[in-house]
Design a protein around this motif. Structure first.
Motif, short mmCIF file in Angstrom:
data_model
loop_
_atom_site.label_atom_id
_atom_site.label_comp_id
_atom_site.label_asym_id
_atom_site.label_seq_id
_atom_site.Cartn_x
_atom_site.Cartn_y
_atom_site.Cartn_z
N LEU A 132 -6.50 5.05 13.48
CA LEU A 132 -6.97 4.05 14.44
C LEU A 132 -7.30 2.72 13.77
O LEU A 132 -7.68 1.77 14.47
CB LEU A 132 -8.21 4.57 15.17
N HIS A 133 -7.16 2.65 12.44
CA HIS A 133 -7.53 1.44 11.70
C HIS A 133 -8.96 1.01 12.02
O HIS A 133 -9.26 -0.17 12.25
CB HIS A 133 -6.57 0.29 11.99
N SER A 134 -9.85 1.99 12.04
CA SER A 134 -11.25 1.71 12.35
C SER A 134 -11.85 0.76 11.32
O SER A 134 -11.48 0.80 10.14
CB SER A 134 -12.04 3.02 12.37
N PRO A 135 -12.78 -0.08 11.74
CA PRO A 135 -13.42 -1.00 10.78
C PRO A 135 -14.43 -0.26 9.90
O PRO A 135 -14.84 0.86 10.21
CB PRO A 135 -14.12 -2.01 11.70
N GLY A 136 -14.80 -0.91 8.81
CA GLY A 136 -15.87 -0.38 7.96
C GLY A 136 -15.43 0.55 6.86
O GLY A 136 -16.27 1.21 6.25
N ALA A 137 -14.13 0.61 6.55
CA ALA A 137 -13.66 1.51 5.50
C ALA A 137 -14.18 1.07 4.14
O ALA A 137 -14.03 -0.09 3.75
CB ALA A 137 -12.13 1.55 5.49
N ALA A 138 -14.75 2.02 3.41
CA ALA A 138 -15.24 1.71 2.06
C ALA A 138 -14.15 1.80 1.02
O ALA A 138 -14.31 1.31 -0.10
CB ALA A 138 -16.37 2.67 1.70
N PHE A 139 -13.02 2.41 1.37
CA PHE A 139 -11.92 2.61 0.43
C PHE A 139 -10.63 2.21 1.11
O PHE A 139 -10.38 2.58 2.26
CB PHE A 139 -11.86 4.09 0.03
N LEU A 140 -9.82 1.43 0.41
CA LEU A 140 -8.52 1.00 0.92
C LEU A 140 -7.42 1.54 0.02
O LEU A 140 -7.56 1.53 -1.21
CB LEU A 140 -8.43 -0.53 0.96
N ALA A 141 -6.36 2.01 0.62
CA ALA A 141 -5.20 2.51 -0.13
C ALA A 141 -3.96 1.77 0.34
O ALA A 141 -3.69 1.69 1.54
CB ALA A 141 -5.04 4.00 0.06
N LEU A 142 -3.22 1.23 -0.61
CA LEU A 142 -2.01 0.46 -0.33
C LEU A 142 -0.82 1.10 -1.01
O LEU A 142 -0.92 1.55 -2.15
CB LEU A 142 -2.17 -0.98 -0.82
N ARG A 143 0.31 1.12 -0.30
CA ARG A 143 1.58 1.49 -0.92
C ARG A 143 2.53 0.30 -0.82
O ARG A 143 2.69 -0.31 0.25
CB ARG A 143 2.22 2.70 -0.24
N ALA A 144 3.15 -0.03 -1.95
CA ALA A 144 4.15 -1.10 -1.99
C ALA A 144 5.35 -0.59 -2.76
O ALA A 144 5.20 0.12 -3.77
CB ALA A 144 3.58 -2.36 -2.63
N ASP A 145 6.54 -0.95 -2.31
CA ASP A 145 7.79 -0.44 -2.88
C ASP A 145 8.54 -1.55 -3.61
O ASP A 145 8.50 -2.71 -3.22
CB ASP A 145 8.67 0.13 -1.77
N LYS A 146 9.25 -1.13 -4.65
CA LYS A 146 10.10 -2.07 -5.40
C LYS A 146 11.52 -1.96 -4.88
O LYS A 146 12.03 -0.86 -4.68
CB LYS A 146 10.06 -1.75 -6.89
N SER A 147 12.16 -3.07 -4.65
CA SER A 147 13.50 -3.06 -4.09
C SER A 147 14.48 -2.33 -4.99
O SER A 147 14.34 -2.35 -6.22
CB SER A 147 13.98 -4.50 -3.88
N GLU A 148 15.44 -1.70 -4.35
CA GLU A 148 16.52 -1.06 -5.11
C GLU A 148 17.33 -2.13 -5.83
O GLU A 148 17.47 -3.26 -5.36
CB GLU A 148 17.45 -0.30 -4.16
N ALA A 149 17.86 -1.76 -6.99
CA ALA A 149 18.70 -2.69 -7.74
C ALA A 149 19.97 -2.99 -6.95
O ALA A 149 20.56 -2.08 -6.35
CB ALA A 149 19.04 -2.11 -9.11
N ARG A 150 20.40 -4.22 -6.97
CA ARG A 150 21.62 -4.59 -6.27
C ARG A 150 22.83 -4.20 -7.12
O ARG A 150 22.82 -4.37 -8.34
CB ARG A 150 21.64 -6.09 -6.01
N SER A 151 23.86 -3.71 -6.46
CA SER A 151 25.07 -3.32 -7.19
C SER A 151 25.91 -4.53 -7.54
O SER A 151 25.79 -5.58 -6.91
CB SER A 151 25.88 -2.35 -6.35
#
Length: 239
Positions: A220-239
């Motif tokens: 629900l993306h409730s407010p007040g979170a004491a801990f945040l977790a992020l995922r970020a991806d690296k682009s695939e290499a171009r052929s």
């Protein structure tokens, strides 16, 4: 929550982690945070993983138990010794390296997954550290950050403790979702998700009551979170 030794002059003894985990609040909080991180990490069987700022090894050991080939980095020899002992007790192998987040001693594209949990909050300049994590990620790899949320009761309490002279919290950086996302984007990564967790105040009783509701509050993306977790991806290499 883990407190790492990246702040100059502030070294947390390995026993601090063990004492924290032994409390009701600490045990529940660590479980909630670990679940949040590994929900974003995804499958790990056979994956090359790096845990930056491993402390006494909680996330490195969990990644190894899930099948990853794990390297774990920390600045303090005492922490690496503690991580080694805990890994042996768990029956998993991890490669332990001494080093700093801002200067990772690895070649480009060395890992499929990079983890860094409650590390950037104690790094004086987080941007170079995240760029280093992006550098050692292989194309198609994923970075998962876990950090202390800015808009929470926990952060308010820790700020007060810092004002009262607690060296650890006097220099700590608390983060918003948008700030974490900007760090990842500035390192050339694509942000896939940012989630909040630990919606209970720093109370063992509150933790017992609220912890079962954490997955719902996260969705629900409730407010007040004491801990945040992020995922970020690296682009695939171009052929």
């Amino acid at each position: 929550m883990a407190v790492h030794e990246a702040v100059e002059g502030t070294v947390v003894a390995p026993g601090t982690y063990a004492r924290w985990r032994s409390t009701t609040l600490g045990g529940i909080t660590e479980r909630v945070e670990t679940n949040a991180v590994f929900d974003l990490v995804g499958p790990l069987q056979g994956v090359r993983a790096l845990d930056v700022g491993t402390g006494d090894g909680t996330y490195a050991i969990e990644a190894a138990a899930r099948g990853a080939v794990v390297s774990a980095l920390d600045l303090e020899p005492e922490m690496l010794d503690a991580a080694r002992s805990r890994a042996a007790a768990r029956g998993v192998d991890i490669t332990l390296i001494r080093g700093r987040a801002e200067r990772l001693p690895f070649a480009d594209a060395s890992f499929d997954v990079v983890l860094a949990v409650t590390v950037l909050c104690f790094v004086p300049d987080a941007g170079p550290a995240v760029r280093e994590m992006a550098r050692v990620l292989a194309p198609g790899g994923r970075l998962v950050l876990g950090e202390l949320g800015r808009f929470s009761v926990w952060a308010a309490e820790r700020r007060v403790r810092g004002w009262l002279g607690a060296g650890t919290w006097r220099r700590a950086q608390f983060w918003s979702r948008s700030e974490l996302a900007a760090l990842a984007r500035n390192a050339g990564l694509r942000v896939a998700d940012v989630r909040g967790s630990v919606f209970f105040p720093p109370s063992g009783l509150a933790a017992r009551v609220v912890a079962p509701l954490e997955p719902l509050l996260t969705r629900l993306h409730s407010p007040g979170a004491a801990f945040l977790a992020l995922r970020a991806d690296k682009s695939e290499a171009r052929s």
